[in-house]
Design an enzyme around this catalytic site. Sequence first.
Site, short mmCIF file in Angstrom:
data_model
loop_
_atom_site.label_atom_id
_atom_site.label_comp_id
_atom_site.label_asym_id
_atom_site.label_seq_id
_atom_site.Cartn_x
_atom_site.Cartn_y
_atom_site.Cartn_z
N GLU A 59 0.89 -1.17 0.00
CA GLU A 59 0.00 0.00 0.00
C GLU A 59 0.91 1.21 0.00
O GLU A 59 1.52 1.53 1.01
CB GLU A 59 -0.87 0.03 1.27
N GLU A 92 4.40 13.07 -4.19
CA GLU A 92 3.66 13.01 -2.93
C GLU A 92 4.40 13.85 -1.89
O GLU A 92 5.58 13.64 -1.64
CB GLU A 92 3.57 11.56 -2.46
#
Lengths: 484, 293
Positions: free
Chosen positions: A263, A394
């Site tokens: 993830e 990010e």
Amino acid sequence: MAKKQIKGWDYSPAPESTSHIDLKKRYDLYINGEWVKPSSKKYFKTINPANEELLAEVAHANEKDVDKAVKAARKAYEEVWSKTSPSERAKYIFRIARLMQERSREFAVIESLDAGKTIRESRDVDVPLAANHFFYNAGWADKLEFAFPNRKVEPLGVAGQIIPWNFPLLMAAWKIAPALATGNTVVLKPAETTPLTALKLAEVIHDAGLPPGVVNIVTGYGDTGAAIVNHDDVDKIAFTGSTGVGKIIQKAVSGTNKKTTLELGGKSANIIMDDAPLDQAVEGIINGIFFNQGHVCCAGSRLFVQESVYDTVIEKLKHRMDSLIVGDPLDKNTDIGAINSKEQLDIINGYIKIGKDEGAEMYQSKCDIPGSGFYCRPTLVLNVAQSSKLVQEEIFGPVLAIQTFRTVDEVIQKANNTPFGLAAGVWTDKGSRIFNLTTKLRAGVVWANTYNKFDPSSPFGGYKESGFGREGGLHGLEGYLKMN
Amino acid sequence: MERLEVLKTYKIYIGGKFPRTESARYYSPKNAKGQALGNICLSSRKDVRNAVVAARKAVGGWSERAAFNRSQILYRIAEMLEGRRAQFIDELIFQGATKAAAEKEVNLAIDRLIYYAGWCDKYVQVLSSVNPVSSAHFNFSTYEATGVVGVIAGQKTSLIDLVSIVAPVIAGGNSCVVIANENLPLCSVTFSEVLNSSDVPGGVVNILTGKQAEMIPALTTHMDVNAIAYCGNDSATLATIQENAVGNLKRVRAYDKNWMDAKSQDLYLISDFQEVKTTWHPIENIGGATSSY
């Protein structure tokens, strides 16, 4: 709409008490049902990022310690856990859930202390959701034959699990609960800046009477994680964290039989159509990017506003942002707590500097921030180019990159133009438009007229470089099972 | 006077067209009797890249087709293959199979296409879920194609090894670039002619002949390939593929199956090349009315 805040109407401090928590000065490793000293003899400090005060010292596990933990997990798997009937397995997991609920306040306070997240969030989101994940998965233990039609399933064996610092307890629950329900044993490594709630969870697991070795918690840095990943007797690696580290792990397990679920990072699009209920959408934008200081892998960090409502949305957004309270995580009025660590604050400030250097239009709320501890003002970056690092990478902080669009097709293309594919948000009053967008956005989770919603029954995970495998729901079981 | 036979030029299949390799190179694999099978295209890295471009272009339209329509097209492939049974049997025999084995393989390939044709509009129903979340949302998880799949076909035999992996990949709405059987390439080339006459849109399946060792690195490091299906049992090759796949986190699936086995067809071969998407749709909850009466 009042643009100025009313002076003199400040909130009085409403700090949550820390008197009822029980923290040791020093934590050892939880291996084979016992607290054992690290063979490295090393301990590291975990601090409160809100004021930089020491919370506790925590053991730094080395390869030997990890080996000990894996051996304990293997033994527990072979001798006990794989022979425990599924319905009994379920009852252990239910028990853990209940014990977590009973101690919820202690968990919430420690989570806020160690991670810097607001007590409102740790109390209302992290801790209840974590307990609910155990509840949800417990029931699967004796029902696995219903989950995968025409297949016989069996556990993998020993699961090595490495979790991040943004939702320390919740991530531990996401990992441990399905692993136990599917009959695996666990070696879990919490993040180095936020080990405490996982260690408290070890206490709960111990109190629940789980057989020794079924769950082992080893604390440490990246080298501890690497020792888990590279251990020959681990059958499964479950990792939540950055895409960069995810790739290192995936490379390390190449050519082995280890099953992985990853993830990873995201740069999720939050899309506001002109017919959206705008006040509600503004709340959604705020929640999407400022929830947990923006330390959320699925944060709605790219905002797309339809041109015709752009001015209104930005005005409302700035107004709402100015009313956010940044400060003491333990204060019940606080909206945005502390940045998790000095390192992360430096990363975020680095990106803000890039934005300034690129000449982006920036807006930061004018709120006061505490003098000590790690804090970052909520930040908007307006009219930013698709090619900017602030759009592509990010940031993992309270920084929102804002772009505009005219047509649905245009925003689908822009939203999908990223190597990530974790989540997306869509705001519109029209149900058919929701489904048009949600089916075309290449992301694992799509929220319509809401954002950052989680539920144990709802599978979570990404497309593309946001990783693979799902956590939560029926689909979250697959990563822990062999299919025959 | 005896009639002079017209020999076939074996080509590769990219974007619904039949070019020779851009490299203009060839190789001549031989059967057990030492007869050359033909001048087969020795495809290059550039051919791989061209095929990926074609596959990317095709995947959007293919994955958005109605599942029922994809099902009909897969059924059509089976029909076309049935019509060409004799040609495939001849090729398999020329490549070294016995007549009985060749017939069995072609029959199985046709039946396998029918099997996956039937799955096209069912796997989502079987595998999806509606998730009972605690908030006022209609929450469901469904399946979407992973995207462009690089297929390294099995090397045991020519037709069934190809069909058995391509069918589930495209049944699920993916497009693919296939590296065909290196030493037994004839049926892969002829199968592309079947695909071309079966309403399969150009670019959905692209088939390249040549050296695996040359093409696998280009295919498995390509940043616009989303998944790899490796059919084989060479652990060193698999490890290399897994390492190459890390660049953009391709999903790597490895199959060491005997595709002649009737049990080697499976629903989960479709879901191996799917992504689970979870949607949260709001439910209006204003009034106090309940559904009880």
